[in-house]
Design an enzyme around this catalytic site. Structure first.
Site, PDB file in Angstrom:
ATOM      1  N   HIS A  89      -0.240   1.396 -13.057  1.00 42.98           N
ATOM      2  CA  HIS A  89       0.218   0.108 -13.703  1.00 42.98           C
ATOM      3  C   HIS A  89       1.845   0.571 -13.734  1.00 42.98           C
ATOM      4  CE1 HIS A  89       0.904  -3.428 -15.764  1.00 42.98           C
ATOM      5  NE2 HIS A  89       1.764  -2.742 -16.604  1.00 42.98           N
ATOM      6  N   GLY A 114       0.907  -1.369   0.088  1.00 47.19           N
ATOM      7  CA  GLY A 114      -0.004  -0.250   0.032  1.00 47.19           C
ATOM      8  C   GLY A 114       0.962   1.293   0.127  1.00 47.19           C
ATOM      9  N   ASN A 146       1.311   3.144  -2.834  1.00 49.48           N
ATOM     10  CA  ASN A 146       0.631   3.978  -3.448  1.00 49.48           C
ATOM     11  C   ASN A 146      -0.685   4.643  -2.760  1.00 49.48           C
ATOM     12  OD1 ASN A 146       1.624   4.772  -6.342  1.00 49.48           O
ATOM     13  ND2 ASN A 146       1.742   2.463  -6.188  1.00 49.48           N
TER      14      ASN A 146
HETATM   15  C1  GAR Z   1       2.791  -0.875  -7.521  1.00 50.65           C
HETATM   16  O1  GAR Z   1       4.023  -0.787  -8.226  1.00 50.65           O
HETATM   17  C2  GAR Z   1       1.860  -0.956  -8.505  1.00 50.65           C
HETATM   18  O2  GAR Z   1       2.140   0.032  -9.773  1.00 50.65           O
HETATM   19  C3  GAR Z   1       1.715  -2.308  -9.075  1.00 50.65           C
HETATM   20  O3  GAR Z   1       1.708  -2.991  -7.802  1.00 50.65           O
HETATM   21  C4  GAR Z   1       2.603  -2.122  -6.868  1.00 50.65           C
HETATM   22  C5  GAR Z   1       1.807  -2.073  -5.485  1.00 50.65           C
HETATM   23  O4  GAR Z   1       2.597  -1.384  -4.670  1.00 50.65           O
HETATM   24  N1  GAR Z   1       0.370  -2.757  -9.596  1.00 50.65           N
HETATM   25  C6  GAR Z   1       0.305  -3.582 -10.656  1.00 50.65           C
HETATM   26  O5  GAR Z   1       1.429  -4.322 -10.924  1.00 50.65           O
HETATM   27  C7  GAR Z   1      -1.039  -3.855 -11.305  1.00 50.65           C
HETATM   28  N2  GAR Z   1      -1.229  -4.593 -12.502  1.00 50.65           N
HETATM   29  P1  GAR Z   1       2.219  -0.558  -3.622  1.00 50.65           P
HETATM   30  O6  GAR Z   1       1.090  -1.796  -2.704  1.00 50.65           O
HETATM   31  O7  GAR Z   1       3.198  -0.139  -2.637  1.00 50.65           O
HETATM   32  O8  GAR Z   1       1.250   0.692  -3.884  1.00 50.65           O
END
Ligand code: GAR
Length: 222
Positions: free
Chosen positions: A112, A14, A16
């Site tokens: 993404h 989490g 983002n």
């Molecule tokens: C992020 O890098 C996001 O862009 C990616 O997962 C990560 C989550 O990190 N999403 C995908 O790959 C979706 N296809 P976070 O939980 O620290 O935000």
């Protein structure tokens, strides 16, 4: 100001989500984070959200087995109960059906870790290194039934350096993700993004710095 009630859907750490929560602390930000919803009870982001005073919920996909429709109806019920107006997918690792996507037309965003339409799907950083591209990045887009597609709201580039590892590249991209997701949500929540012919058109003047990230921007004449 009528701040849009926004839910963030997560499956993991989490980061983002945290960037969006931080941005929405500002009372002038046009979205308020009303809910963090996870499909995994052990998602680290849930605790971070609770510590930030945000309501959290869990809809564990495992409880529904292969019944994707039942899982998504449960998601939708929680979102409705919290009177959610916008949904941000932030590392939410479930594929969504056309039915669920149709509940949120131009109201569900995804981030993404690649410069879409390149490198849809998983392992984007490894594949970017293998492909030998010189530029990589991240994209925020509206969700449509086809995975990692849909009108692009914001996109940020980073260089790929000669001695990059997957981790180093991922970290460089993630730092940009944390900038463009709050920017994209701000634009959508303030009603400045319109979709025309499958492309985002962004109304009104923009900070120069933001303009770097906005392919659909119509620049105000100087
Ligand atoms: C992020 O890098 C996001 O862009 C990616 O997962 C990560 C989550 O990190 N999403 C995908 O790959 C979706 N296809 P976070 O939980 O620290 O935000």
């Amino acid at each position: 100001m009528n701040r849009k009630r926004t839910a963030i859907l997560i499956s993991g750490r989490g980061s983002n989500m945290t960037a969006l929560i931080e941005a929405a602390r500002d009372a002038r930000y046009p979205a308020e984070i009303a809910l963090v919803l996870s499909n995994r009870p052990d998602a680290a982001g849930l605790q971070r959200a609770a510590e930030a005073g945000i309501a959290t919920a869990i809809v564990d996909h495992k409880a529904y087995g292969k019944d994707r429709a039942a899982f998504e109806h449960a998601l939708q019920e929680v979102l409705t109960a919290h009177r959610i107006e916008l949904v941000c997918l932030a590392g939410f690792m479930r594929i969504l059906t056309a039915w669920f996507v149709a509940q949120w037309p131009e109201r569900m965003l995804n981030i993404h870790p690649a410069l879409l339409p390149a490198f849809k799907g998983l392992d984007t950083h490894r594949r970017a290194l293998e492909a030998g591209v010189r530029e990589h990045g991240a994209t925020v887009h509206f969700v449509v039934p086809e995975m990692d597609s849909g009108p692009i709201i914001a996109r940020a580039r980073v260089p790929v350096l000669p001695d990059d590892t997957e981790d180093a590249l991922a970290a460089r991209v993630l730092a940009m993700e944390h900038r463009i997701y709050p920017l994209a949500l701000k634009l959508v929540a303030s009603g400045r993004v319109r979709v025309s012919d499958g492309r985002c058109v962004i109304a009104g003047p923009c900070e120069d710095e933001d303009a770097l990230f906005l392919p659909g921007l119509i620049k105000k004449p100087r």
